[in-house]
Design an enzyme around this catalytic site. Structure first.
Site, short mmCIF file in Angstrom:
data_model
loop_
_atom_site.label_atom_id
_atom_site.label_comp_id
_atom_site.label_asym_id
_atom_site.label_seq_id
_atom_site.Cartn_x
_atom_site.Cartn_y
_atom_site.Cartn_z
N HIS A 1 1.13 -0.03 -13.72
CA HIS A 1 1.91 -1.25 -13.93
C HIS A 1 3.39 -0.88 -13.89
O HIS A 1 3.80 0.11 -14.51
CB HIS A 1 1.55 -1.89 -15.28
CG HIS A 1 2.22 -3.23 -15.44
ND1 HIS A 1 1.73 -4.38 -14.86
CD2 HIS A 1 3.36 -3.58 -16.07
CE1 HIS A 1 2.55 -5.38 -15.14
NE2 HIS A 1 3.54 -4.93 -15.87
N ASP B 1 -3.74 -5.75 -18.40
CA ASP B 1 -2.67 -4.81 -18.76
C ASP B 1 -2.77 -4.29 -20.19
O ASP B 1 -1.76 -3.91 -20.79
CB ASP B 1 -1.27 -5.44 -18.56
CG ASP B 1 -0.99 -5.77 -17.10
OD1 ASP B 1 -1.54 -5.07 -16.23
OD2 ASP B 1 -0.24 -6.73 -16.84
N GLY C 1 0.77 -1.23 0.00
CA GLY C 1 0.00 0.00 0.00
C GLY C 1 0.80 1.28 0.00
O GLY C 1 0.27 2.35 0.34
C1 GAR Z 1 3.59 -1.30 -7.39
O1 GAR Z 1 4.92 -1.27 -7.83
C2 GAR Z 1 2.66 -1.44 -8.58
O2 GAR Z 1 3.14 -0.82 -9.74
C3 GAR Z 1 2.63 -2.94 -8.75
O3 GAR Z 1 2.61 -3.46 -7.45
C4 GAR Z 1 3.32 -2.57 -6.58
C5 GAR Z 1 2.46 -2.32 -5.38
O4 GAR Z 1 3.21 -1.67 -4.38
N1 GAR Z 1 1.48 -3.35 -9.53
C6 GAR Z 1 1.51 -4.43 -10.31
O5 GAR Z 1 2.49 -5.16 -10.44
C7 GAR Z 1 0.22 -4.68 -11.07
N2 GAR Z 1 0.41 -5.64 -12.11
P1 GAR Z 1 2.46 -0.96 -3.17
O6 GAR Z 1 1.48 -1.98 -2.57
O7 GAR Z 1 3.53 -0.61 -2.20
O8 GAR Z 1 1.74 0.23 -3.69
#
Ligand code: GAR
Length: 191
Positions: A105, A146, A12
């Site tokens: 992404h 995506d 998050g």
């Molecule tokens: C982020 O880097 C986001 O871009 C990625 O997950 C991470 C979540 O981090 N999303 C994906 O890979 C979607 N395919 P967070 O929970 O610390 O925000």
């Protein structure tokens, strides 16, 4: 004032950053809800500490229009932001929120996108492929993983010394810097 719901499944950090961005100054938007499908996810504490209500729902509940739509209606949600949300968005939500759902992404789509490509897995694949750059893609959500229309892409140079961990740090820095601004420009400055 656009009423934003963030859907998240994990740590998050993006959700917290977006919440703070809209709390810190009048920017034409407000995060009114976080939806999470993992009861143990870090995003729940982060949102609660910032006084944003959290609804923890199972995947089955999120896919059920009779369960999901009243939740979004109760909070008056205009816009949905996916920030590390790992479930597919059901088609009834894509129809109801046409071009009002965005995802981030952590690569330059269409490279390193699709099923199973999330978080660290993306950065491992980028390093294994010997890429000289990576980046972030913010795009509208469609019914294909995506593949929705791209709103913005920002790249960062990689070096041969980069590891999946260092690429992840570079990507998180880009996300911190740009994602809230892109959300604001896409939805909040139109009103
Ligand atoms: C982020 O880097 C986001 O871009 C990625 O997950 C991470 C979540 O981090 N999303 C994906 O890979 C979607 N395919 P967070 O929970 O610390 O925000």
């Amino acid at each position: 004032m656009k009423r934003i719901a963030i859907f998240a499944s994990g740590n998050g950090s993006n959700a917290e950053n977006i919440i703070r961005h809209f709390q810190d100054a009048p920017r034409g938007g407000e995060v009114v809800l976080v939806v999470c499908n993992k009861p143990e996810a870090g995003v729940i504490g982060r949102a609660s500490r910032l006084n944003v209500p959290v609804e923890v729902l199972t995947g089955a509940e999120i896919r059920d229009p009779e369960r999901m739509l009243p939740v979004l209606e109760r909070y008056g949600v205009d816009v949905i932001v996916l920030a590390g949300f790992l479930l597919m968005i059901p088609s009834f939500l894509i129809e109801r929120y046409h071009e009002r759902i965005v995802n981030i992404h952590p690569s330059l789509l269409p490279k390193f996108g699709g099923k199973g490509m999330y978080g660290r897995h993306v950065h491992e694949a980028v390093v294994a492929a010997g890429e000289t750059e990576s980046g972030i893609t913010v795009h509208f959500v469609s019914d294909k993983c995506d593949e929705g229309r791209v709103i913005s892409q920002i790249s960062v140079a990689l070096t041969p010394e980069d590891t999946p961990e260092s690429v992840e740090e570079k990507i998180h820095a880009l996300e911190r810097l740009h994602f809230p601004r892109i959300i604001e420009e896409t939805f909040c400055r139109k009103c």
